[in-house]
Design an enzyme around this catalytic site. Structure first.
Site, PDB file in Angstrom:
ATOM      1  CE  LYS A 297      -3.502   5.466  -1.465  1.00 27.60           C
ATOM      2  NZ  LYS A 297      -4.522   6.188  -2.270  1.00 27.60           N
TER       3      LYS A 297
ATOM      4  CE1 TYR B 124      -3.622   2.639   0.876  1.00 29.06           C
ATOM      5  CE2 TYR B 124      -2.043   3.386   2.526  1.00 29.06           C
ATOM      6  CZ  TYR B 124      -3.199   3.587   1.798  1.00 29.06           C
ATOM      7  OH  TYR B 124      -3.925   4.737   1.975  1.00 29.06           O
TER       8      TYR B 124
END
Length: 255
Positions: A165, A161
């Protein structure tokens, strides 16, 4: 003299608007006179959101939209233009998470995370920019990408994740440079932990409270904490702000 923060009459497309931050952005912008196209896969949730916004006096159009599907993205923009006109505020908010050790993350799960968090953001921003560039006044364009505190430093148990990002943050810089000559601004907001319906129970529990105690302000953010920054980056007041990566994390990245 009108305020440079006045958003009346502008048109925004918000992805991931069926819940959480996306729903908040849609309501907040509509309350400021923005014509909002709320996009997500869960049309039933969008219709409920639209009822709320209209009851509050706002203008909104719910549209089923899957950021993994380029044709779906194009169809959402077509619908937006037919309903309200050219989208000049793009908020690429849709995203997913994948928790657990990197050694346990299945390739299919990683692929979906990257398709939604990076490719979906890219395709949403690109389609908006293509249409803005073809419009009479591209310089009204404001593209806002949603990164994370994980864009700035790796989060424990959220390696994939965080990597996705971080990719969003660099994507924002690259698009800002490419589209600068058209006057289109591209900026990335990197929120910290924010309480939503998806994480409220966990944050209130033992594990969540242990995490919160590591934050400098010993609290969790709420969605309204981003209202001012989103308004600013959507408005004429931010005309000279592009390529920015804004940590809006209540100091969490300082821990």
């Amino acid at each position: 003299m009108s305020s440079p923060f006045d958003l009346t009459g502008r048109v925004a497309l918000v992805t991931g608007a069926s819940s959480g931050l996306g729903a908040r952005f849609a309501r907040m912008l509509a309350a400021q006179g923005v014509k909002v196209v709320a996009g997500a896969r869960r049309l039933d949730r969008l219709k409920s959101l639209a009822e709320t916004i209209r009851a509050e006096g706002g203008q909104v159009e719910p549209v089923e939209m899957d950021v993994e599907d380029e044709a779906s993205i194009q169809a959402a923009y077509d619908h937006a233009e037919a309903t309200f006109g050219t989208v000049d505020i793009v908020i690429a908010n849709a995203g997913v998470n994948a928790q657990g050790p990197a050694t346990d993350l299945a390739a299919d799960d990683l692929g979906q995370l990257l398709r939604i968090n990076v490719q979906g953001v890219y395709l949403t921003a690109r389609e908006g920019a293509r249409r803005l560039i073809a419009s009479p006044d591209p310089s009204r364009g404001r593209v806002i990408l949603l990164g994370s505190v994980g864009s700035l430093r790796p989060l424990a148990g959220l390696t994939a994740y965080s990597a996705s990002k971080a990719g969003v943050a660099m994507l924002g810089k690259g698009l800002a440079r490419e589209w600068a000559r058209h006057g289109i601004n591209v900026n990335t907001i990197c929120p910290g932990w924010i309480v939503t319906e998806l994480n409220a129970e966990w944050l209130a529990g033992e594990g969540g409270q242990k995490l919160v105690k590591t934050f400098p302000r010993r609290r969790v953010m709420t969605p309204d904490h981003l209202d001012g920054l989103v308004t600013f980056l959507s408005s004429d007041a931010s005309s000279a702000i592009t390529g920015g990566v804004f940590a809006a994390d209540d100091g969490q990245s300082l821990a």
